[in-house]
Design a protein around this motif. Structure first.
Motif, short mmCIF file in Angstrom:
data_model
loop_
_atom_site.label_atom_id
_atom_site.label_comp_id
_atom_site.label_asym_id
_atom_site.label_seq_id
_atom_site.Cartn_x
_atom_site.Cartn_y
_atom_site.Cartn_z
N ASN A 434 0.83 -1.18 0.07
CA ASN A 434 -0.05 -0.25 0.08
C ASN A 434 0.81 1.34 -0.14
OD1 ASN A 434 -2.50 -1.27 -0.01
ND2 ASN A 434 -2.29 -1.72 2.03
N LYS A 435 1.94 1.14 0.95
CA LYS A 435 2.88 2.32 0.54
C LYS A 435 4.21 1.80 0.06
CE LYS A 435 5.87 5.24 3.85
NZ LYS A 435 6.36 5.47 4.99
N GLY A 436 4.40 2.50 -1.16
CA GLY A 436 5.56 2.17 -1.90
C GLY A 436 5.19 2.04 -3.53
N GLY A 437 6.07 2.10 -4.27
CA GLY A 437 5.73 1.85 -5.81
C GLY A 437 7.29 1.59 -6.43
N TYR A 438 7.21 1.65 -7.83
CA TYR A 438 8.52 1.32 -8.49
C TYR A 438 8.30 1.80 -10.07
CZ TYR A 438 6.64 -3.06 -10.05
OH TYR A 438 5.81 -3.95 -10.56
N LEU A 439 9.56 1.80 -10.64
CA LEU A 439 9.26 2.18 -12.10
C LEU A 439 9.56 0.64 -12.67
CD1 LEU A 439 12.11 5.11 -12.32
CD2 LEU A 439 9.49 5.18 -12.70
N ILE A 440 8.36 0.46 -13.68
CA ILE A 440 8.31 -0.92 -14.13
C ILE A 440 9.64 -1.01 -15.34
CG2 ILE A 440 5.77 -1.13 -14.19
CD1 ILE A 440 5.96 -0.22 -17.47
N GLY A 441 10.10 -2.25 -15.56
CA GLY A 441 11.29 -2.65 -16.32
C GLY A 441 11.21 -2.19 -17.69
N ASN A 442 10.16 -1.94 -18.51
CA ASN A 442 10.05 -1.78 -20.04
C ASN A 442 8.66 -1.44 -20.32
OD1 ASN A 442 10.83 -1.93 -22.52
ND2 ASN A 442 12.14 -3.62 -22.14
N ARG A 451 7.91 -6.29 -14.13
CA ARG A 451 9.14 -7.00 -13.08
C ARG A 451 9.87 -5.60 -12.62
NH1 ARG A 451 12.42 -10.77 -17.19
NH2 ARG A 451 11.55 -9.22 -18.67
N PHE A 452 10.15 -6.02 -11.35
CA PHE A 452 10.99 -4.93 -10.63
C PHE A 452 12.51 -5.31 -11.02
CE2 PHE A 452 13.66 -4.00 -6.96
CZ PHE A 452 13.30 -2.53 -6.58
N PHE A 453 13.18 -4.38 -11.54
CA PHE A 453 14.62 -4.44 -12.02
C PHE A 453 15.25 -3.57 -10.97
CE2 PHE A 453 12.63 -6.12 -15.93
CZ PHE A 453 13.54 -7.23 -15.99
N SER A 454 16.16 -4.12 -10.22
CA SER A 454 16.86 -3.24 -9.01
C SER A 454 17.75 -2.16 -9.53
CB SER A 454 17.61 -4.26 -8.10
OG SER A 454 16.89 -5.24 -7.50
N LEU A 455 18.65 -2.66 -10.65
CA LEU A 455 19.61 -1.39 -11.13
C LEU A 455 18.77 -0.55 -11.64
CD1 LEU A 455 22.89 -2.39 -12.96
CD2 LEU A 455 21.56 -0.32 -13.34
N GLY A 456 17.82 -0.62 -12.53
CA GLY A 456 17.29 0.55 -13.12
C GLY A 456 16.53 1.33 -12.07
N ASN A 457 15.94 0.65 -10.96
CA ASN A 457 15.23 1.78 -10.17
C ASN A 457 16.18 2.27 -9.23
OD1 ASN A 457 12.12 1.46 -9.71
ND2 ASN A 457 12.73 -0.67 -10.54
N ALA A 487 16.35 -10.30 1.69
CA ALA A 487 16.40 -12.07 2.02
C ALA A 487 17.51 -12.26 2.88
CB ALA A 487 15.89 -13.01 1.16
N ASP A 488 18.22 -13.39 2.38
CA ASP A 488 19.67 -13.86 2.99
C ASP A 488 20.85 -13.00 2.27
OD1 ASP A 488 18.49 -15.54 4.93
OD2 ASP A 488 18.16 -17.03 3.70
N MET A 489 20.74 -12.67 0.92
CA MET A 489 21.78 -12.05 0.50
C MET A 489 21.08 -10.95 -0.39
SD MET A 489 24.77 -11.42 -0.43
CE MET A 489 25.43 -12.85 0.71
N PRO A 490 21.83 -9.70 -0.34
CA PRO A 490 21.15 -8.59 -1.18
C PRO A 490 21.97 -8.73 -2.55
CG PRO A 490 22.41 -7.83 0.57
CD PRO A 490 22.49 -9.17 0.70
N LEU A 491 21.54 -8.54 -3.60
CA LEU A 491 20.35 -7.94 -3.78
C LEU A 491 19.59 -8.54 -5.14
CD1 LEU A 491 18.00 -5.63 -2.90
CD2 LEU A 491 19.21 -4.14 -4.58
N LYS A 492 18.05 -8.94 -4.99
CA LYS A 492 17.66 -9.50 -6.25
C LYS A 492 17.97 -8.60 -7.52
CE LYS A 492 15.85 -13.20 -4.96
NZ LYS A 492 16.30 -14.41 -5.26
N ILE A 493 18.42 -9.12 -8.73
CA ILE A 493 18.73 -8.36 -9.95
C ILE A 493 17.22 -7.87 -10.30
CG2 ILE A 493 18.75 -10.27 -11.41
CD1 ILE A 493 20.95 -8.71 -12.97
N CYS A 494 16.20 -8.87 -10.24
CA CYS A 494 15.11 -8.48 -10.78
C CYS A 494 14.08 -9.52 -9.77
CB CYS A 494 14.83 -8.66 -12.27
SG CYS A 494 15.02 -10.72 -12.99
N TYR A 495 12.73 -9.05 -9.99
CA TYR A 495 11.81 -9.73 -9.34
C TYR A 495 10.17 -9.69 -10.18
CZ TYR A 495 8.67 -11.69 -5.60
OH TYR A 495 7.82 -12.36 -5.00
N PRO A 496 9.55 -10.79 -10.29
CA PRO A 496 10.03 -12.23 -9.94
C PRO A 496 10.73 -12.98 -10.91
CG PRO A 496 7.61 -12.09 -10.92
CD PRO A 496 8.23 -10.84 -10.67
N ALA A 497 11.04 -14.10 -10.74
CA ALA A 497 11.70 -14.84 -11.77
C ALA A 497 10.70 -15.26 -13.07
CB ALA A 497 12.43 -16.24 -11.34
#
Length: 638
Positions: A434-442, A451-457, A487-497
């Motif tokens: 509810n709080k938050g957003g992001y820039l889509i991948g394409n 998809r959420f792409f970490s480097l781009g955001n 999670a146990d290791m930062p950072l997901k390059i993209c989400y989801p798979a």
């Protein structure tokens, strides 16, 4: 044609660098460094303007004890230029004859000799040699001056220095990985442009500027090469994806060798894709070097100014596209395999915007650059407007898309790209906080890649491509979805798979990009430094500090893997290289930035008030009026 005086003097006065001027040839040279002490090698190279894959010019620098001479030679069936160069006097002799002396470990040295040359002197006097065959193994201590430490960071610094590559006796970059137990090297022994960025920035923050300066200038040499694949050449100005320093015997003299710079522009890469991001990263690093070192002379050089313009002209060239974003193929950036990012991926747009702003800061005003600067300013207005307006998604935006009308034919259509509401994936409705957003991948006609792409955001935050509100919302989302993205290791390059049939269609059943592995949802430690810069810019360093603490639990124990697999990043990647240099450098850079947050300013781009005014103008203007042949008359100089 005549040789420009300014360019000629720049070549003569560049210690330890080998530079070119693309508009003329040096047939012969009697170049020298004034004074008795020749610290560097003044080398000039001639390059052919037309080069094919079978017949291309390479750059050579011979390591010899005699003076300097130049000759044209044949090697590996390719015609190139070689220069034989060496020190006329040893470091020890020069240090004895001139300069202020300093006593270290009982040895007299010149206080003006660089750290690297001092290390070389120490090695020489202990029977060692300096070459790329002496890169060292992980854990090697490279300098007596820095001492030995047992801490986590000391180990990382030792590993980073062990990955350094030398050209003409000078540090020029770091190899991608340095695992002594891996017999399958592939191209991990090369210096990649994008991989070196965190290494270069870490060296800058440690006050070690020479390696970055050498990297900038030597990669600039490679820019003008015209590479051909299947009878086609890419646009002039393309930077290589990587290069390798090869040490080969000198013809006719078994006692001497020569260093060869051998670049790869994508013609040898998997998939044969040209690296769009290399030139953008080069501009970003150039700006960071100037801001950190205070040495603006590099960016003011004629050849460097020309290099910047060549990259900009390549990126700003007119084409068929109606959008201000860069149109690229799949695999043209960090995600260098088929992952469905062809079109207008966010990562490229964020780096593009940052490079444009950085270039505008560094370009010297001159009559011949008026049109280029005008085009640059126009893109600086249009690009962020497009990304902020059409790439942004949060719960409010999802509700708008869900109720979109389709097949709208009009100038004032709401659904400009004819996005069908059914494209909203089920996972996103449940995942979006509810709080938050992001820039889509394409974004393309009738297609949104949610998809959420970490480097781009993250780079959208750093470069101010995203608004301040959007930037905070992206960090809010990362905090809210910590279990999925960190999670146990930062950072997901993209989400989801990508999984199932979608994975088979989009990746072509790529066995390396299986779900939650590598580029398909893998966890990449190198992204730590970009997360850190973004958090510092938004005055929320606590997010990065928590991520670094998580990484510290595993990285050294796991031998610094390239990436991690599974949803939570609990397993070392099945094909991950160990002692991956940018995993090491990314961690070190994050620690340096957290210790000295103001250092992030060398990377951050602040939003310009004139751009904000331009956005307001665009939003309030009539769509029909923007279709005028004359365009918008008002110009915006940033």
């Amino acid at each position: 044609m005549g040789i420009p005086t300014e360019a000629f003097h720049q070549v003569l006065s560049a210690p330890g660098t080998c530079l070119y001027q693309k508009d003329f040839f040096y047939e012969k040279s009697n170049m020298f460094v004034p004074g008795r002490y020749r610290r560097g090698r003044g080398c000039s190279y001639t390059q052919s303007r037309k080069m094919s894959l079978q017949n291309f010019t390479r750059i050579f620098a011979s390591i010899r004890a005699d003076g300097m001479s130049h000759k044209k030679k044949q090697i590996y069936g390719s015609e190139g230029w070689a220069c034989k160069c060496g020190r006329a006097e040893s470091i020890s002799e020069a240090a004895y004859e001139e300069g202020k002396r300093t006593l270290i470990d009982g040895m007299k040295i010149n206080s003006h000799v660089s750290n690297f040359e001092l290390t070389q002197q120490l090695k020489s006097e202990n029977g060692g040699i300096s070459s790329n065959s002496d890169l060292g193994t992980p854990g090697t201590i490279y300098s007596k001056l820095n001492g030995v430490g047992d801490s986590f960071e000391d180990e990382a610094w030792d590993l980073l220095r062990a990955s350094m590559v030398y050209y003409c006796g000078h540090p020029i970059g770091t190899i991608a990985a340095n695992d002594p137990n891996d017999s399958s090297i592939l191209n991990y022994d090369q210096v990649f442009i994008r991989d070196f960025i965190p290494s270069g920035l870490a060296f800058l923050l440690k006050g070690e500027y020479d390696i970055v300066r050498n990297f900038i200038l030597h990669t600039l040499q490679l820019q003008s090469w015209e590479k051909t694949m299947d009878c086609h050449s890419p646009g002039q100005g393309l930077m290589p994806a990587s290069f390798k320093v090869r040490t080969v015997p000198l013809d006719g003299d078994d006692s001497a060798t020569e260093d060869v710079l051998d670049p790869d522009f994508g013609e040898a890469a998997i998939g044969r894709v040209a690296p769009v991001d290399s030139g953008l990263w080069w501009i970003i690093l150039l700006r960071a070097y100037g801001k950190c070192s205070g040495d603006r002379s590099v960016q003011e050089r004629v050849d460097v100014q020309t290099g910047i313009k060549m990259i900009l002209k390549l990126c700003l060239a007119d084409g068929f596209d109606m959008l201000p974003t860069l149109l690229v193929t799949d695999g043209s950036c960090m995600i260098d395999r088929r992952m469905g990012i062809h079109g207008h991926p966010l990562e490229i747009q964020a780096l593009f915007y940052s490079a444009l702003i950085s270039a505008l800061e560094m370009l010297a005003p001159e009559d011949g650059s008026t049109d280029l600067i005008t085009a640059l300013n126009n893109r600086l207005v249009a690009l962020p407007f497009h990304i902020r307006e059409y790439y942004w998604t949060d719960m409010k935006k999802l509700n708008e898309i869900y109720r979109y009308k389709t097949e709208e034919y009009s100038y004032d259509a709401v659904n400009k790209f004819n996005i069908y509401p059914d494209q909203i994936p089920p996972w996103l409705v449940e995942w979006m906080p509810n709080k938050g957003g992001y820039l889509i991948g394409n974004l393309q006609p009738a297609h949104m890649d949610f998809r959420f792409f970490s480097l781009g955001n993250l780079w959208s935050i750093i470069s101010s491509l995203a608004t301040t509100e959007q930037s905070h919302s992206i960090l809010d989302l990362i905090e809210a979805k910590w279990a999925e993205l960190v999670a146990d290791m930062p950072l997901k390059i993209c989400y989801p798979a990508l999984v199932g049939e979608e994975w088979r269609i989009v990746t072509g059943s790529d066995p390396k990009n299986t779900p939650w592995s590598y580029h398909n949802g893998g966890s990449w430690p190198t992204l730590l430094w970009q997360l850190t810069v973004a958090c510092i810019k938004m005055n929320r360093p606590g997010i990065a500090e928590n991520a670094v603490k998580i990484a510290e639990r595993h990285l050294a124990r796991d031998k610094w893997p390239e990436y991690y697999d599974t949803k939570r990043g609990r397993l070392i990647g099945k094909q991950a290289r160990l002692f991956q240099t940018w995993s090491i450098a990314g961690y070190l850079l994050a620690k340096l930035l957290l210790a000295k947050p103001e250092a992030a300013n060398i990377l951050v781009n602040l939003e310009d008030t004139e751009l904000v005014n331009a956005f307001s103008y665009m939003l309030s203007s009539n769509p029909r009026r923007k279709r005028s042949r004359m365009g918008v008359k008002k110009s915006y100089i940033i």
